[in-house]
Design an enzyme around this catalytic site. Structure first.
Site, short mmCIF file in Angstrom:
data_model
loop_
_atom_site.label_atom_id
_atom_site.label_comp_id
_atom_site.label_asym_id
_atom_site.label_seq_id
_atom_site.Cartn_x
_atom_site.Cartn_y
_atom_site.Cartn_z
N ASP A 152 0.74 -1.29 0.17
CA ASP A 152 0.30 -0.15 -0.23
C ASP A 152 0.28 1.51 -0.07
O ASP A 152 1.98 1.17 -0.21
CB ASP A 152 -0.74 -0.19 1.26
N ASN B 52 -7.40 -3.26 14.10
CA ASN B 52 -8.89 -2.56 13.47
C ASN B 52 -8.87 -4.43 13.29
O ASN B 52 -9.97 -4.80 12.15
CB ASN B 52 -9.45 -1.83 12.89
N HIS C 47 -6.94 -4.72 10.01
CA HIS C 47 -7.07 -4.46 9.14
C HIS C 47 -5.47 -5.02 8.59
O HIS C 47 -4.39 -4.91 9.25
CB HIS C 47 -6.82 -2.62 8.48
N GLU D 213 -9.61 -1.65 5.52
CA GLU D 213 -10.00 -1.69 6.91
C GLU D 213 -11.52 -2.57 6.94
O GLU D 213 -11.96 -3.00 5.91
CB GLU D 213 -10.42 0.24 6.52
C1 GLP Z 1 -0.99 0.45 8.87
C2 GLP Z 1 -0.35 0.15 7.28
C3 GLP Z 1 -0.21 -1.85 7.76
C4 GLP Z 1 0.08 -2.04 9.31
C5 GLP Z 1 -0.32 -1.66 10.50
C6 GLP Z 1 0.00 -1.62 11.52
O1 GLP Z 1 -1.66 1.30 8.97
N1 GLP Z 1 -0.75 -0.28 5.92
O2 GLP Z 1 0.82 -2.20 6.73
O3 GLP Z 1 0.41 -3.90 8.97
O4 GLP Z 1 -0.30 0.09 10.23
O5 GLP Z 1 0.62 -1.46 11.79
P1 GLP Z 1 1.94 -1.46 13.40
O6 GLP Z 1 3.02 -2.69 12.78
O7 GLP Z 1 2.67 -0.73 13.27
O8 GLP Z 1 1.63 -1.26 14.85
#
Ligand code: GLP
Length: 246
Positions: free
Chosen positions: A68, A137, A139, A144
Site C-alpha cells: 500500500d 482494528n 486491517h 479497513e
Molecule cells: C499501517 C499499515 C499496515 C500495518 C499496520 C500496523 O496502517 N498500512 O500495513 O500492518 O498499520 O502497523 P504497526 O506494525 O506499526 O502496528
C-alpha cells in the site's frame, strides 16, 4: 493451513520472520516478495540486511511489490511508504530498484493507478510470499473493516482509528493522509504464501479475534483463516489472549 510460531519477544519474532523470507529468496532467487510497512516488520528488515551484509543473502534477482501507499504523498516525503522501504531495506541491500514496486500515491487517477498495480502483480506471475502486519482494528494492508471484502487494489478512506494510530509519525493528526491505495483482500489472498508478523500485548485482542473468531469483513485479517498457506509469527504477548486449546 495456518501455522503459528510463538516467540519470546520482538527480536525473536523478527529473526524467525527473516528466516522464512530468506528461505524463500534462497529457494527461488528471482521470487516476488510482497512487502509491508508499519513498525512491526522493521526488525525483520534489519535482520535481512544483516544477513545480506554477511554474504548469506543475495537480492540481485528479487522482485518486490508493496501492499500500500498513502494517496497524495510524494516519494521524498519521509512518511511515504516508498521512502520507508528505501530507508529500511532497498537502499541497504543489492536489490535492483527497478525491481521494486510501491503503488504511486501521486497518481491522482485512483482507478488508473490501482488497475495498473493489480495488472503489474499478475504480470509478475503473482506473489510468492506476502509479508503482513496487523492493524489494531484487524486491517491488513489498508483494508479497513467493512461490510464486504475488497477484491482488488483500490483506493480506501482510512478510518479514524487508523489515522489516530498513525498520527505518531506525522506532525499532527491533520497531516495524516485520509486515503490510501492498497492491494485488496483478493490480491493478498492470491499470494502463494502469507507471513504475518505481530507483537505486543496491544495486539492480543485483535489476534484472538482475527485468527480464532468468525471470518468477517469487519475483521479483514480473519479471511486469512481460509488461505491454505499462512504462517503467523507472533510474540508471547500478542498470543496471550488466544483460546487455551488453540
Ligand atoms: C499501517 C499499515 C499496515 C500495518 C499496520 C500496523 O496502517 N498500512 O500495513 O500492518 O498499520 O502497523 P504497526 O506494525 O506499526 O502496528
Amino acid at each position: 493451513m495456518m501455522r503459528i510460531y510463538e516467540t519470546a519477544n520482538y527480536e525473536e519474532m523478527s529473526r524467525k520472520a527473516a528466516n522464512i523470507l530468506s528461505a524463500q529468496v534462497i529457494l527461488k532467487p528471482d521470487c516476488v516478495l510482497g512487502l509491508a510497512t508499519g513498525s512491526t516488520p522493521i526488525g525483520t528488515y534489519d535482520q535481512l540486511v544483516e544477513w545480506y551484509e554477511k554474504g548469506d543473502l543475495d537480492f540481485s534477482e528479487v522482485k518486490t511489490v508493496n501492499l500500500d501507499e498513502y494517496r497524495g504523498l510524494t516519494r521524498d516525503n519521509d512518511q511515504s511508504y516508498y521512502y520507508f522501504m528505501h530507508e529500511h531495506l532497498f537502499d541497504r541491500v543489492n536489490i535492483d530498484p527497478a525491481n521494486t514496486n510501491v503503488p504511486d500515491g501521486t497518481e491522482p487517477d485512483a482507478e488508473k493507478e490501482c488497475d495498473r498495480y493489480e495488472k503489474l502483480i499478475d504480470s509478475m506471475g503473482g506473489i510468492d510470499i506476502q509479508l503482513l502486519g496487523l492493524g489494531h482494528n484487524g486491517h491488513i494492508g489498508f483494508n479497513e473493516p467493512d461490510s464486504s471484502f475488497a477484491k482488488k487494489t483500490h483506493c480506501v478512506d482510512l478510518t479514524e482509528s487508523t489515522i489516530e494510530a498513525n498520527k505518531r509519525f506525522f506532525a499532527s493528526a491533520d497531516e495524516v493522509p485520509r486515503q490510501a491505495y492498497t492491494m485488496g483482500i483478493g490480491t493478498i489472498m492470491k499470494a502463494k504464501k502469507i507471513l504475518l508478523v505481530v507483537n505486543g500485548e496491544a495486539k492480543a485482542d485483535i489476534v484472538a479475534k482475527a485468527f480464532f473468531g468468525p471470518v468477517t469483513p469487519e475483521v479483514p485479517a480473519s479471511i486469512l483463516q481460509l488461505h491454505n498457506d499462512v504462517v503467523i509469527v507472533a510474540d508471547k504477548a500478542a498470543l496471550s489472549k488466544i483460546p487455551a486449546q488453540a
